[in-house]
Design an enzyme around this catalytic site. Structure first.
Site, PDB file in Angstrom:
ATOM      1  N   CYS B 114       0.859  -1.142   0.006  1.00  0.00           N
ATOM      2  CA  CYS B 114       0.091   0.048  -0.047  1.00  0.00           C
ATOM      3  C   CYS B 114       0.853   1.307   0.093  1.00  0.00           C
ATOM      4  O   CYS B 114       0.352   2.167  -0.063  1.00  0.00           O
ATOM      5  CB  CYS B 114      -0.946   0.033   1.167  1.00  0.00           C
ATOM      6  SG  CYS B 114      -1.919  -1.529   1.374  1.00  0.00           S
ATOM      7  N   HIS B 242      -2.673   7.127   2.726  1.00  0.00           N
ATOM      8  CA  HIS B 242      -3.195   5.725   2.162  1.00  0.00           C
ATOM      9  C   HIS B 242      -4.599   5.522   2.664  1.00  0.00           C
ATOM     10  O   HIS B 242      -4.768   5.763   3.902  1.00  0.00           O
ATOM     11  CB  HIS B 242      -2.458   4.619   2.359  1.00  0.00           C
ATOM     12  CG  HIS B 242      -2.917   3.168   2.135  1.00  0.00           C
ATOM     13  ND1 HIS B 242      -3.370   3.027   1.053  1.00  0.00           N
ATOM     14  CD2 HIS B 242      -3.155   2.150   3.027  1.00  0.00           C
ATOM     15  CE1 HIS B 242      -4.151   1.734   1.042  1.00  0.00           C
ATOM     16  NE2 HIS B 242      -3.843   1.275   2.142  1.00  0.00           N
ATOM     17  N   ASN B 273     -10.371   0.218   0.000  1.00  0.00           N
ATOM     18  CA  ASN B 273      -8.791   0.238   0.242  1.00  0.00           C
ATOM     19  C   ASN B 273      -8.264  -0.287  -1.115  1.00  0.00           C
ATOM     20  O   ASN B 273      -8.423  -1.488  -1.346  1.00  0.00           O
ATOM     21  CB  ASN B 273      -8.584  -0.507   1.452  1.00  0.00           C
ATOM     22  CG  ASN B 273      -6.941  -0.788   1.650  1.00  0.00           C
ATOM     23  OD1 ASN B 273      -6.218  -0.454   0.460  1.00  0.00           O
ATOM     24  ND2 ASN B 273      -6.333  -1.090   2.725  1.00  0.00           N
TER      25      ASN B 273
END
Lengths: 80, 317
Positions: B114, B242, B273
């Site tokens: 990520c 993020h 996500n």
């Protein structure tokens, strides 16, 4: 050294701030998740705040053992 | 020719058309809308159909390139941050280059899960400073639906598919760099708390441990990224972290002490996500909606599997 009562009332303050728990509901026999409706992520926030407030280290693998308020009080009492 | 630095000139993004709501998920697994919104902050996510990681990366890069004023022939570096490309060779970057008609770029994929987009921006910026590239496309592209166990209520509610891209170019002589120094690192002792391993690989995580790390360890690094750029946290126009969990974002914002004037996107509400795609996706939408003035300082900060983290202050394109 804080007494068990002092630790319990300190935890009640944290629980109120982090998870909106009514301090009057906090007692040693209460389960964080079942009785006080503290979800798993709020539990992490409670642990982090308790570390700062009581000057203890509560490692990641210990968090799952803290089922009731009394478990947390005993851990803090033994480790601070 | 070396350069004093680089800047982002354009952004682009792509999301699949298929929307999957929390109620859709609740029809097949034991979960519900309130639980997901409360714990994670996601209302819906986009899930790819036939699109591959390379397809989504190409669509995002195409838009960024179109907005940059540069031609495919000007691009000499393509970097794709991804941890979900099942195809191992050729890499995604060369697939994208071929589709866009970029003839002979340095082209590579990078996997820091990520945090990958900020690693990619840092790497491309270094290449431009060193004279190893002039114009780079940096892409975050993920198809997490390929590595999600759709019967696992702990993870199936979290992820989505997307791609986002940035075009970076060398600054002219005398021009201020628009990409600040990268702050990057990892906590390799925590490698086992977030994994996509085995075959068929499925994503697994120990949510409480990741949450604790993200809400306690990262704010000092984010602050350090600002210091490296010579920007005070109070001067930030936007913070684009993020997009993993709304409560993680709130936790970092609180520890950084960001005021209400700082734009902090929560694109995860509608996108889930999307790992390395989440930062360029959210930043591209901010640029598209003109929510942040061009030239204003924006802190990007990625974190995830590894565990890895990276961030830098960039000037909004």
């Amino acid at each position: 050294m804080a007494t068990r009562e002092e630790i319990t009332s300190g935890l009640a303050e944290i629980l109120e701030e982090v998870a909106g728990v009514n301090p009057d509901d906090v007692a040693e026999e209460k389960s964080f998740t079942d009785d006080l409706d503290v979800d798993s992520l709020s539990m992490v926030e409670v642990v982090v705040a308790a570390e700062e407030k009581f000057g203890v280290k509560i490692p990641d693998n210990e968090v799952q053992n803290l089922k009731t308020v009394g478990d947390a009080v005993s851990y803090i009492e033994a480790n601070h | 020719m070396t350069a004093a630095g680089s800047r982002i000139v354009a952004m682009g993004h792509y999301q699949p058309s298929r929307v999957v709501t929390n109620d859709d998920l609740a029809s097949t697994i034991d979960t519900n809308d309130e639980w997901i919104k409360d714990r994670v902050g996601i209302a819906e996510r986009r899930i790819a159909g036939a699109e591959s990681v390379a397809d989504m990366a190409t669509y995002a890069a195409e838009k960024a390139l179109a907005g940059s004023g540069l031609a495919a022939a000007d691009i000499d570096m393509v970097v794709v941050a991804t941890c979900t490309s099942i195809d191992r060779c050729p890499n995604v970057a060369t697939r994208v280059a071929a589709r866009l008609g970029i003839a002979a770029p340095a082209a590579f994929d990078l996997n820091t899960a990520c945090s990958g987009f900020s690693y990619g921006i840092g790497t491309a910026d270094h290449a431009i400073r060193a004279g190893a590239a002039r114009n780079a496309i940096v892409i975050g592209a993920e198809k997490l639906s390929d590595v999600t166990d759709w019967t696992d209520r702990k993870t199936a509610v979290l992820f989505g598919d997307a791609a986002g891209a940035a075009v970076l170019t060398a600054v002219a002589e005398g021009e201020e760099p628009g990409v600040g120094p990268v702050l990057w690192g990892s906590a390799p002792d925590k490698g086992d708390v977030l994994k996509i391993e085995g075959w068929q690989p499925y994503i697994q995580q120990e949510g409480q441990i990741v949450f604790r790390w993200a809400t306690t360890a990262l704010a000092p690094f984010a602050r350090e990224a600002c210091e490296k750029a010579g920007v005070d946290v109070s001067e930030l126009a936007a913070f684009v972290p993020h997009q993993a969990n709304s409560r993680i974002i709130d936790g970092i914002v609180k520890r950084l002490g960001l005021g209400p004037h700082v734009v902090v996107p929560k694109d995860l509400v509608v996108s889930g996500n999307t790992s390395a795609a989440s930062i360029p996706l959210a930043l591209s939408k901010l640029v598209e909606r003109r929510e942040v003035p061009s030239g204003a300082p924006v802190l990007l900060f990625g974190f995830g599997g590894g565990l890895t983290y990276a961030g830098q202050v960039v000037r909004c394109p």
